[in-house]
Design a protein around this motif. Structure first.
Motif, PDB file in Angstrom:
ATOM      1  N   PRO A 130       0.983  -1.058   0.376  1.00  0.00           N
ATOM      2  CA  PRO A 130       0.026   0.544   0.062  1.00  0.00           C
ATOM      3  C   PRO A 130       0.870   1.395  -0.088  1.00  0.00           C
ATOM      4  O   PRO A 130       0.379   2.486   0.028  1.00  0.00           O
ATOM      5  CB  PRO A 130      -0.594  -0.225   1.123  1.00  0.00           C
ATOM      6  CG  PRO A 130       0.563  -0.768   2.000  1.00  0.00           C
ATOM      7  CD  PRO A 130       0.636  -2.226   0.754  1.00  0.00           C
ATOM      8  N   HIS A 131       2.206   1.074   0.277  1.00  0.00           N
ATOM      9  CA  HIS A 131       3.053   2.393   0.371  1.00  0.00           C
ATOM     10  C   HIS A 131       3.521   3.019  -0.809  1.00  0.00           C
ATOM     11  O   HIS A 131       3.760   1.979  -2.112  1.00  0.00           O
ATOM     12  CB  HIS A 131       4.253   2.052   1.127  1.00  0.00           C
ATOM     13  CG  HIS A 131       3.735   1.365   2.511  1.00  0.00           C
ATOM     14  ND1 HIS A 131       2.892   2.088   3.408  1.00  0.00           N
ATOM     15  CD2 HIS A 131       3.925  -0.185   3.256  1.00  0.00           C
ATOM     16  CE1 HIS A 131       3.364   1.365   4.619  1.00  0.00           C
ATOM     17  NE2 HIS A 131       3.703  -0.017   4.319  1.00  0.00           N
ATOM     18  N   ALA A 132       3.323   4.444  -0.960  1.00  0.00           N
ATOM     19  CA  ALA A 132       4.025   4.351  -2.206  1.00  0.00           C
ATOM     20  C   ALA A 132       6.490   4.175  -2.266  1.00  0.00           C
ATOM     21  O   ALA A 132       5.802   3.259  -1.154  1.00  0.00           O
ATOM     22  CB  ALA A 132       5.145   5.811  -1.939  1.00  0.00           C
ATOM     23  N   PRO A 133       6.934   4.182  -3.409  1.00  0.00           N
ATOM     24  CA  PRO A 133       8.443   3.487  -3.406  1.00  0.00           C
ATOM     25  C   PRO A 133       8.702   4.023  -1.743  1.00  0.00           C
ATOM     26  O   PRO A 133       8.860   4.808  -1.846  1.00  0.00           O
ATOM     27  CB  PRO A 133       8.536   3.556  -4.908  1.00  0.00           C
ATOM     28  CG  PRO A 133       7.250   3.920  -5.611  1.00  0.00           C
ATOM     29  CD  PRO A 133       6.586   4.812  -4.726  1.00  0.00           C
ATOM     30  N   TYR A 134       9.609   2.854  -1.520  1.00  0.00           N
ATOM     31  CA  TYR A 134      10.398   3.000  -0.394  1.00  0.00           C
ATOM     32  C   TYR A 134      11.454   2.549  -0.257  1.00  0.00           C
ATOM     33  O   TYR A 134      11.868   1.918  -1.044  1.00  0.00           O
ATOM     34  CB  TYR A 134       9.553   3.750   1.075  1.00  0.00           C
ATOM     35  CG  TYR A 134       9.439   1.527   1.001  1.00  0.00           C
ATOM     36  CD1 TYR A 134      10.334   0.578   1.872  1.00  0.00           C
ATOM     37  CD2 TYR A 134       7.341   0.928   0.624  1.00  0.00           C
ATOM     38  CE1 TYR A 134       9.784  -0.793   2.493  1.00  0.00           C
ATOM     39  CE2 TYR A 134       8.184  -0.255   1.370  1.00  0.00           C
ATOM     40  CZ  TYR A 134       8.794  -0.841   1.388  1.00  0.00           C
ATOM     41  OH  TYR A 134       8.267  -2.614   1.615  1.00  0.00           O
ATOM     42  N   ASP A 135      12.408   2.739   0.219  1.00  0.00           N
ATOM     43  CA  ASP A 135      14.351   2.733   0.556  1.00  0.00           C
ATOM     44  C   ASP A 135      14.816   1.356   0.911  1.00  0.00           C
ATOM     45  O   ASP A 135      13.628   1.380   2.194  1.00  0.00           O
ATOM     46  CB  ASP A 135      14.888   3.632   0.705  1.00  0.00           C
ATOM     47  CG  ASP A 135      16.523   3.341  -0.121  1.00  0.00           C
ATOM     48  OD1 ASP A 135      16.564   2.137  -1.114  1.00  0.00           O
ATOM     49  OD2 ASP A 135      17.219   3.824  -0.018  1.00  0.00           O
ATOM     50  N   ARG A 136      14.925   0.360   0.764  1.00  0.00           N
ATOM     51  CA  ARG A 136      15.005  -0.981   1.513  1.00  0.00           C
ATOM     52  C   ARG A 136      16.702  -2.139   2.397  1.00  0.00           C
ATOM     53  O   ARG A 136      15.995  -1.929   3.239  1.00  0.00           O
ATOM     54  CB  ARG A 136      14.396  -1.890   0.828  1.00  0.00           C
ATOM     55  CG  ARG A 136      13.156  -2.438   0.348  1.00  0.00           C
ATOM     56  CD  ARG A 136      12.962  -3.767  -0.046  1.00  0.00           C
ATOM     57  NE  ARG A 136      12.089  -3.572  -1.443  1.00  0.00           N
ATOM     58  CZ  ARG A 136      10.625  -3.654  -0.914  1.00  0.00           C
ATOM     59  NH1 ARG A 136      10.300  -4.521   0.363  1.00  0.00           N
ATOM     60  NH2 ARG A 136       8.909  -4.092  -1.458  1.00  0.00           N
ATOM     61  N   PRO A 137      17.192  -0.522   1.819  1.00  0.00           N
ATOM     62  CA  PRO A 137      18.674  -0.915   2.730  1.00  0.00           C
ATOM     63  C   PRO A 137      18.579  -0.006   4.067  1.00  0.00           C
ATOM     64  O   PRO A 137      18.660  -1.708   5.322  1.00  0.00           O
ATOM     65  CB  PRO A 137      19.502  -0.274   2.035  1.00  0.00           C
ATOM     66  CG  PRO A 137      19.307  -0.693   1.062  1.00  0.00           C
ATOM     67  CD  PRO A 137      17.632  -0.606   0.589  1.00  0.00           C
ATOM     68  N   PRO A 138      17.670   0.663   4.601  1.00  0.00           N
ATOM     69  CA  PRO A 138      17.536   1.939   5.711  1.00  0.00           C
ATOM     70  C   PRO A 138      16.978   0.369   6.840  1.00  0.00           C
ATOM     71  O   PRO A 138      16.783   0.373   8.292  1.00  0.00           O
ATOM     72  CB  PRO A 138      17.133   2.800   5.239  1.00  0.00           C
ATOM     73  CG  PRO A 138      17.020   3.164   4.263  1.00  0.00           C
ATOM     74  CD  PRO A 138      17.144   1.242   3.733  1.00  0.00           C
ATOM     75  N   LEU A 139      15.904  -0.413   6.281  1.00  0.00           N
ATOM     76  CA  LEU A 139      15.088  -1.229   7.599  1.00  0.00           C
ATOM     77  C   LEU A 139      15.891  -2.432   8.105  1.00  0.00           C
ATOM     78  O   LEU A 139      15.651  -1.915   9.197  1.00  0.00           O
ATOM     79  CB  LEU A 139      14.208  -2.130   5.637  1.00  0.00           C
ATOM     80  CG  LEU A 139      13.203  -0.987   5.404  1.00  0.00           C
ATOM     81  CD1 LEU A 139      12.682  -2.864   4.428  1.00  0.00           C
ATOM     82  CD2 LEU A 139      12.027  -0.516   5.971  1.00  0.00           C
TER      83      LEU A 139
END
Length: 395
Positions: A39-48
């Motif tokens: 449901p999210h707009a694109p986000y960055d995965r490395p910071p997860l």
């Protein structure tokens, strides 16, 4: 070549978003639709596994672009809707909601999904770390003193172990190899990483595979090893790799073999391309199919795919690159580090934990690795480029 009137990107990922941005930068004015299963707009995965998991960042900070910037792309984002099928002949994507979307060009950017252990699904206290929800749910569990077992000693597992340890969690890292990231960086550097983790308080129980999980009343209580030993745990994170998210393409007729198989232009079929973690493309420098799971490739390959869609007929031949941050160590790798490569320190000192190592096979440079020497490592990248003997892709 005529630019497509309509572009459909399947995957609201970093690679999917960057493809849209790249075609717009090149002057593409056609219709653009992006389908995303989250449901999210694109986000960055490395910071997860680092900033979000540690609490240093709020979840919103992982967003790749602001709403204003996304609006400026003049693209329709269809979010929270999973793609379930592709008709290659008509370039039509079918979604779980029954929607059918057709386009003149389709870009597959669906990434990967985490591998899971048998019996893991539905067991409380057991996590993977692939999505924003995964990171936020795991973060709530990581209280000081909680016993955490991380199953998998690769990049992600090592990062999670380091992050959790800094939060005061009682961390054990386990996996079949003898040191953290042994497969990615070889024995010398993985041994140093093992020393670093031990010094900071991570227990290493390596060299043994995971045989299963123990539980009581629906919640995990431990990790069983192939040796018969059980590691007690209140929380378990499973990081045993990922598989390309291609299940929705099973009946498409595309060649699927550890990803969507593509030519050197990242083209899987006429008018259909793949980008990012899901793409397995022919690398003309290495003379074989390559699939790269890293953030840098998501950006570089998206630019190459955008160019190919708009008629620029050039091979995508990058120098692979990845980085990892664990405790106070920043590792950067350009190129490949094969298991049979010889490692030589060419700058800095191992004892000081500031060095650059060069990796060679039969005298040819295949890769360079830097530990807390980012500038010097970047300068050594040219040696890897020279070893490929072809003009490599640049961004």
């Amino acid at each position: 070549m005529t630019a497509p009137a309509r572009l459909l990107v399947v995957g609201a990922s970093a690679s999917g978003l960057t493809t849209v941005e790249a075609v717009r930068r090149k002057g593409y004015s056609g219709e653009v639709v992006v389908i995303g299963d989250e449901p999210h707009a694109p986000y960055d995965r490395p910071p997860l596994s680092k900033q979000v998991l540690s609490g240093a960042w709020e979840a919103e900070r992982a967003a790749l672009r602001t709403d204003e910037v996304l609006s400026g792309l003049d693209a329709q984002f269809v979010l929270g809707e999973e793609a379930v099928g592709l008709d290659v002949a008509t370039r039509t994507v079918r979604t779980a909601a029954g929607r059918e979307l057709s386009a003149d060009a389709v870009v597959i950017a669906t990434g990967v999904r985490a591998r899971m252990l048998p019996g893991q699904d539905g067991l409380a206290g057991v996590y993977v770390l692939r999505s924003l929800e995964d990171a936020l749910a795991l973060k709530e569990e990581l209280r000081p003193g909680v016993r955490l077992v991380v199953v998998g000693e690769g990049v992600l597992g090592s990062e999670i172990a380091a992050t959790a340890c800094t939060l005061g969690v009682d961390v054990t890292l386990t996996g079949p190899l003898d040191a953290p990231m042994a497969l990615q960086v070889g024995p010398m550097v993985s041994g140093l990483l093992g020393d670093l983790h031990r010094e900071r308080g991570v227990r290493l129980r390596l060299g043994a595979g995971c045989a299963g999980l123990t539980s009581q009343d629906g919640r995990v209580t431990g990790v069983e090893l192939s040796t018969g030993e059980t590691l007690p745990a209140e929380v378990v994170v499973v990081t045993i790799g990922a598989v390309p998210a291609t299940q929705w393409l099973a009946d498409s007729g595309l060649t699927l073999d550890n990803g969507v198989v593509c030519d050197s232009r990242c083209r899987a079929a006429d008018g259909i391309y793949a980008v990012g973690d899901v793409a397995r493309f022919h690398h003309e420098g290495y003379g074989r199919l390559v699939r790269l799971e890293n953030r840098t490739n998501a950006t570089e390959q998206a630019a190459a795919v955008a160019a190919a869609i708009l008629g620029d007929d050039r091979p995508y031949a990058p120098v692979p690159y990845f980085w990892t941050d664990q405790f106070d160590a920043k590792l950067q790798v350009h190129g490949m580090l094969p298991a049979d490569a010889e490692a030589e320190i060419v700058e800095g000192e191992v004892a000081a934990r500031r060095f650059v190592a060069r990796y060679t096979v039969d005298g040819a440079v295949t890769g360079v690795l830097g530990w807390n020497m980012p500038k010097q490592t970047r300068l050594r990248r040219q040696e890897v480029v020279d070893g490929l003997h072809i003009p490599v892709s640049t961004t």
